[in-house]
Design an enzyme around this catalytic site. Structure first.
Site, PDB file in Angstrom:
ATOM      1  CG  ASN A 297      27.380   3.330  -3.890  1.00 52.11           C
ATOM      2  OD1 ASN A 297      27.078   3.802  -4.983  1.00 52.11           O
ATOM      3  ND2 ASN A 297      28.080   2.213  -3.760  1.00 52.11           N
ATOM      4  CD  GLU A 298      30.277   9.360   0.601  1.00 50.69           C
ATOM      5  OE1 GLU A 298      29.579   8.941   1.544  1.00 50.69           O
ATOM      6  OE2 GLU A 298      31.500   9.556   0.721  1.00 50.69           O
ATOM      7  N   PRO A 299      25.374   9.317   0.676  1.00 48.53           N
ATOM      8  CG  PRO A 299      25.017  10.258   2.776  1.00 48.53           C
ATOM      9  CD  PRO A 299      26.113   9.799   1.859  1.00 48.53           C
ATOM     10  CB  SER A 301      24.155   6.228  -3.768  1.00 49.21           C
ATOM     11  OG  SER A 301      25.323   6.984  -3.676  1.00 49.21           O
ATOM     12  CB  THR A 316      33.729  10.153   2.952  1.00 42.61           C
ATOM     13  OG1 THR A 316      32.413   9.652   3.201  1.00 42.61           O
ATOM     14  CG2 THR A 316      34.608   9.069   2.385  1.00 42.61           C
TER      15      THR A 316
END
Ligand code: F6R
Length: 397
Positions: A297-299, A301, A316
């Site tokens: 859940n990347e920035p 999300s 990532t």
């Protein structure tokens, strides 16, 4: 480049302060904000004649207003008019003196709120200098102690932490076994949980811990990698855990990386349904990425997001590049459980080791809850903990 910009702004700002304080305040601000000190001092001096004249005029005008309101007759002995060189503006010495006094009183009163706002607004990572300063001169306390908003256990080392988590997991499985209940574990990949898995294997081998009644759901899988790919999370989990314990193969669940694009929504919805059908996750294991991600859940999300396809953040992918043999080989997308899926777990433990995680751990544990750091959502979970080593706790103080 950032430090030059910070130094420049600090220098220009400090040029407006009274001359004896300028250099000192510019240097301290640069140290705290990681600005370039020579640039700040140069900017201060170059802009000084202009800023000081402007400041002088401003203070004189404020002083005149104050003298209009208050009776300050005792200052009449310096009621002398003059002209400011270069710009030929009128200036009254008594007004100027009152303006300087008023500025000093105003700054004195406002100092605490200004410092408080500064430390609240400026992200902690830009305030690393404060930590160094506090360590070197313990008497000076420039920051308030960060508030830990997620219960955080700091262990002497990683082994102590994983032993505790493995014992907690064994206890959960055994107590469920005793009442013929299935235990549902949410599992993570990456370097953080490897030693935890070793501890579980050890308990299986030496203490008879059985995984016969355990169902697992993994957080994520890279898109485009089949199960046999050495970097697939399916492969990772079998290498590091499943091949060494007595879990039933049909109880192992990971999202598939090989689903066609059109089938992804149905596949993700089925994954959510499978978790619900199993009774929900009893214990969710997490690591944290440098972007603050949990799962992938990347920035950006949302807090209520569910299992879905996601584009991986460049940071990532950069972190994964060495094991893939180059960033070009790292998939650009993955399927991940959502933040909402994770937050629905009954108990959550996030593990983090080493100095590399210190800054993001601090942001997640003490910072605001927002979608920039998805791990910060754990602040709103009633039973989430961080198990970290001393190094990862370095920025927590
Ligand atoms: C892995 C996962 C990620 C990792 C995180 C930390 O399934 O979902 O969130 O936990 O990227 O990775 P490591 O532990 O390698 O630092």
């Amino acid at each position: 480049m950032r430090s030059v910009a910070v130094g420049l702004s600090i220098g220009l700002f400090c040029a407006m302060l009274p001359i004896p304080l300028q250099m000192l305040i510019a240097a301290v601000c640069c140290f705290i904000g990681r600005g370039n000190i020579p640039i700040a001092i140069a900017a201060c001096w170059v802009s000084n004649p202009f800023t000081q004249i402007l400041l002088m005029l401003f203070q004189e005008r404020v002083g005149a207003k104050i003298r209009g309101i208050l009776d300050l007759g005792w200052l009449d002995f310096i009621d002398i008019d003059g002209t400011v060189p270069f710009i030929k503006e009128d200036l009254n010495l008594a007004n100027f003196a009152v303006g300087v006094g008023a500025t000093a009183i105003f700054l004195g009163i406002m100092a605490y709120p200004i410092i408080f706002c500064f430390y609240t607004i400026v992200p902690k990572k830009y305030l690393q200098g404060v930590a160094i300063l506090k360590r070197k001169i313990p008497v000076i306390s420039l920051t308030t102690t960060p508030m830990k908003k997620i219960p955080t256990e700091v262990f002497e080392d990683k082994q102590a932490a994983v032993n505790k988590l493995a014992a907690e997991t064994a206890e959960l499985i055994r107590s469920n076994d005793a009442v013929a209940k299935i235990t549902v574990l949410g599992l993570a990949t990456g370097s953080s949980p490897i030693d935890y898995y070793k501890s579980l294997i050890h308990l299986h081998n030496t203490d008879g811990l059985s995984f016969q009644n355990v169902i697992t759901f993994n957080l994520d899988e890279y898109a485009g990698l089949d199960r046999e790919h050495p970097e697939s999370y399916w492969h990772f989990m079998h290498q590091n855990l499943f091949n060494h314990i007595d879990i039933k193969p049909e109880n192992i669940n990971l999202p598939s990386g090989m689903i066609g694009e059109a089938e992804i929504p149905a596949h993700c919805a089925q994954y959510e349904q499978d978790i619900k059908d199993a009774g929900g996750i009893d214990l969710q294991i997490l690591g944290i990425g440098r972007t603050g991600h949990i799962g992938f859940n990347e920035p950006g999300s949302p807090k209520d997001s569910l299992t879905r396809a996601i584009e991986l953040n460049p940071i990532t992918r950069e972190d994964a590049a060495p094991s893939f043999g180059g960033i070009d080989k790292v998939p650009t997308t993955a399927i991940t459980m959502g933040c909402g899926t994770i937050l629905a777990a009954k108990r959550i433990v996030l593990m983090a080791w080493g100095t590399g995680k210190a800054s993001i751990v601090n942001e997640a544990v003490t910072g605001p809850v927002n979608d920039i750091v998805s791990a910060s959502y754990l602040q709103d979970h009633p039973n989430a903990s961080f198990y970290i080593d001393k190094e990862a706790a370095g920025d927590l103080e």
